[in-house]
Motif scaffolding. Structure first.
Motif, PDB file in Angstrom:
ATOM      1  N   VAL A  94      45.510  63.080  62.298  1.00  0.00           N
ATOM      2  CA  VAL A  94      45.589  63.251  60.849  1.00  0.00           C
ATOM      3  C   VAL A  94      46.185  62.008  60.192  1.00  0.00           C
ATOM      4  N   THR A  95      47.236  61.463  60.781  1.00  0.00           N
ATOM      5  CA  THR A  95      47.895  60.282  60.212  1.00  0.00           C
ATOM      6  C   THR A  95      46.942  59.099  60.109  1.00  0.00           C
ATOM      7  N   LEU A  96      46.251  58.786  61.199  1.00  0.00           N
ATOM      8  CA  LEU A  96      45.367  57.625  61.204  1.00  0.00           C
ATOM      9  C   LEU A  96      44.170  57.818  60.278  1.00  0.00           C
ATOM     10  N   LEU A  97      43.631  59.029  60.259  1.00  0.00           N
ATOM     11  CA  LEU A  97      42.494  59.306  59.384  1.00  0.00           C
ATOM     12  C   LEU A  97      42.874  59.080  57.916  1.00  0.00           C
ATOM     13  N   LEU A  98      44.022  59.594  57.518  1.00  0.00           N
ATOM     14  CA  LEU A  98      44.460  59.448  56.131  1.00  0.00           C
ATOM     15  C   LEU A  98      44.875  58.012  55.812  1.00  0.00           C
ATOM     16  N   ALA A  99      45.489  57.322  56.783  1.00  0.00           N
ATOM     17  CA  ALA A  99      45.893  55.930  56.550  1.00  0.00           C
ATOM     18  C   ALA A  99      44.677  55.050  56.298  1.00  0.00           C
ATOM     19  N   TYR A 100      43.610  55.264  57.062  1.00  0.00           N
ATOM     20  CA  TYR A 100      42.382  54.493  56.864  1.00  0.00           C
ATOM     21  C   TYR A 100      41.742  54.781  55.504  1.00  0.00           C
ATOM     22  N   GLY A 120      43.465  55.252  52.723  1.00  0.00           N
ATOM     23  CA  GLY A 120      44.311  54.776  51.635  1.00  0.00           C
ATOM     24  C   GLY A 120      45.432  55.685  51.189  1.00  0.00           C
ATOM     25  N   PHE A 121      45.872  56.622  52.031  1.00  0.00           N
ATOM     26  CA  PHE A 121      46.950  57.527  51.638  1.00  0.00           C
ATOM     27  C   PHE A 121      48.348  56.918  51.818  1.00  0.00           C
ATOM     28  N   ALA A 122      48.429  55.705  52.389  1.00  0.00           N
ATOM     29  CA  ALA A 122      49.696  54.965  52.536  1.00  0.00           C
ATOM     30  C   ALA A 122      50.785  55.849  53.159  1.00  0.00           C
ATOM     31  N   GLU A 123      51.974  55.911  52.504  1.00  0.00           N
ATOM     32  CA  GLU A 123      53.098  56.645  53.088  1.00  0.00           C
ATOM     33  C   GLU A 123      52.809  58.131  53.234  1.00  0.00           C
ATOM     34  N   LEU A 124      51.927  58.690  52.395  1.00  0.00           N
ATOM     35  CA  LEU A 124      51.629  60.122  52.478  1.00  0.00           C
ATOM     36  C   LEU A 124      50.856  60.467  53.744  1.00  0.00           C
ATOM     37  N   SER A 125      50.164  59.473  54.330  1.00  0.00           N
ATOM     38  CA  SER A 125      49.439  59.738  55.571  1.00  0.00           C
ATOM     39  C   SER A 125      50.404  60.132  56.684  1.00  0.00           C
ATOM     40  N   LEU A 126      51.554  59.496  56.731  1.00  0.00           N
ATOM     41  CA  LEU A 126      52.551  59.817  57.759  1.00  0.00           C
ATOM     42  C   LEU A 126      53.174  61.187  57.518  1.00  0.00           C
ATOM     43  N   ILE A 127      53.391  61.534  56.266  1.00  0.00           N
ATOM     44  CA  ILE A 127      53.992  62.831  55.958  1.00  0.00           C
ATOM     45  C   ILE A 127      53.022  63.965  56.288  1.00  0.00           C
TER      46      ILE A 127
END
Length: 478
Positions: free
Chosen positions: A158-164, A166-173
């Protein structure tokens, strides 16, 4: 199955879980370091601090009391479960509305959405947590390992998918929330046969657990401040970008130890709790734990110390050079912490969590002025050095407490510690010699450095510590 066989089996499963989780964690960091700026890691570390702090209150140390007392009464467990759910909901609300204060302290408006989302963690985690405690009590480490592995895979994906995207810090959360949701669901699935909640809430039934837990909470608060005061000050004093450097340096040097040490302690504590009155057995077990931690942790830390200037550019990419010196400082923090951690097994096996609380109070009294002074004088490096100094003092006090619990042990400890220490010196010397002839930092040279260190340490260990015959016998036991 004997206690030794249970320990071996539990260690095998928890080791598998840790290896997989660590690979995913470092792979995730390596990718995110190229996608996100350092300030993002600083922002997320603030969320992690909040979760860690408020988690102290929400479980009241019930994990330790359930294992120590070998609790099985359904009414007692139901009361604990409902109390945890209520506390989790209350703390989630408190965290949600704390965002203005946190954002003002760190002078970072991006923290608003991060804090609000992080509050959901407390609603999720305590739905399944009591089942995890019971699985640990019953030494069902295969189930515990399976839960951890699945959660890690879900969270990383989930983290990597969202980071790619453009979710930035929210991808980690969102990744953290997805990971904990998967774990909570599986904890209930695996633990359902051990406990079915009932609508029973009677605090008089859990007086002993509450008394046991109060010291856990007190120790947890002081321990949190003692362990994280440096992170809090870095962000407030220097900003979220230096905090990002500090957080990643700490993660690379400290994270492996925080993953490896619990394998041993998580397996050891439920077993030691079963013969808590035998001081001689506890002393033997404590020394065996220290010996194992030394042989496992020291080579990793020594290798990281000598290869940090090669690993960081390859692992994190350009722009992360300020973490190299911090990593080398944190290597020693990790070593001292690893040697301090086994006191946990003794204090709780003896039913004396108060000792951990007093130790953290004493360490905190030293650490607060040191971190503030060093931070103002030398910035982020000074704060890291203050943390190192306080950790060393903690280790000295730690060993003093151990002596009062199990008697004299230092002579045998130093005798055991000498071998892995000398093996690491040989390893560091050989890698340093190779680096003096290597022409550049690249994947091949860094791989050779790691291979040289591994071959030397493993070779010396097989020659002077674990002969092949012993390994074959151990393999059959597993």
């Amino acid at each position: 199955m004997s206690h030794k066989q249970q320990a071996i089996s539990g260690g095998k499963w928890m080791s598998t879980s840790t290896v997989i989780s660590t690979i995913f964690q470092f792979g995730q960091v390596a990718i995110l370091a190229r996608l996100l700026e350092p300030s993002v890691f600083g922002i997320v570390s603030v969320s992690t601090l909040l979760i860690a702090f408020f988690s102290i209150f929400a479980n009241l140390g019930f994990s330790n009391s359930i294992i120590y007392k070998q609790e099985e009464d359904r009414q007692v467990l139901s009361t604990i479960y409902l109390l945890n759910l209520g506390l989790g909901l209350f703390i989630g609300i408190v965290v949600f509305f704390s965002w203005p204060l946190v954002a003002a302290y760190y002078k970072e408006p991006r923290l608003e959405n991060v804090i609000k989302l992080s509050s959901l963690y407390f609603i999720i985690v305590y739905v399944g947590q009591i089942y995890l405690f019971l699985l640990q009590k019953e030494l069902r480490f295969k189930a515990v390992a399976s839960i951890d592995i699945t959660g890690t895979i879900v969270g990383t994906s989930v983290t990597l998918l969202l980071a790619y995207n453009g979710f930035a810090e929210l991808s980690l959360i969102f990744g953290q929330l997805a990971q904990q949701t998967a774990k909570s669901v599986l904890q209930m699935v695996f633990g359902a046969q051990l406990f079915t909640p009932m609508l029973k809430f009677d605090l008089s039934l859990i007086k002993d657990h509450l008394r046991f837990g109060l010291y856990n909470v007190g120790d947890g608060i002081v321990g949190f401040i003692q362990a994280n005061y440096d992170n809090i000050l870095v962000g407030g004093l220097l900003g979220v970008k230096p905090l990002g450097y500090y957080a990643l340096a700490s993660q690379l040097a400290v994270f492996p130890i925080t993953r490896l040490s619990p394998i041993i302690l998580q397996v050891a504590y439920p077993i030691l709790a079963k013969f808590k009155g035998d001081t001689n057995e506890l002393r033997k077990s404590y020394l065996a734990i220290l010996d194992l931690m030394s042989y496992v942790n020291l080579p990793l830390l020594a290798g990281l110390f000598v290869t940090a200037d090669s690993v960081v550019p390859l692992f994190y990419g350009p722009g992360w050079e300020p973490t190299i010196l911090l990593i080398r400082i944190f290597v020693f923090v990790s070593m001292f912490s690893a040697l301090s951690n086994p006191l946990f097994t003794l204090a709780f096996s003896k039913g004396k969590p108060k000792l951990l609380f007093l130790l953290n109070v004493a360490t905190l009294a030293v650490k607060i002025p040191l971190v503030y002074w060093f931070g103002h004088e030398w910035g982020v490096v000074g704060i890291a050095m203050a943390f190192l100094t306080a950790t060393f003092i903690n280790l000295i006090l730690n060993f003093r407490i151990v002596h009062t619990l199990i008697g004299a042990f230092l002579g045998e400890f130093f005798q055991n510690f000498t071998k892995p220490f000398l093996f690491c010196l040989a390893m560091v010397g050989a890698i340093t010699l190779y680096k003096s002839y290597a022409d550049s930092i690249n994947v091949i040279n860094t791989s050779v450095e790691i291979a040289i260190g591994a071959l030397i340490y493993i070779g010396l260990t097989l020659r002077f510590k674990l002969p092949l015959a012993e390994l074959k016998t151990f393999g059959k036991a597993v």
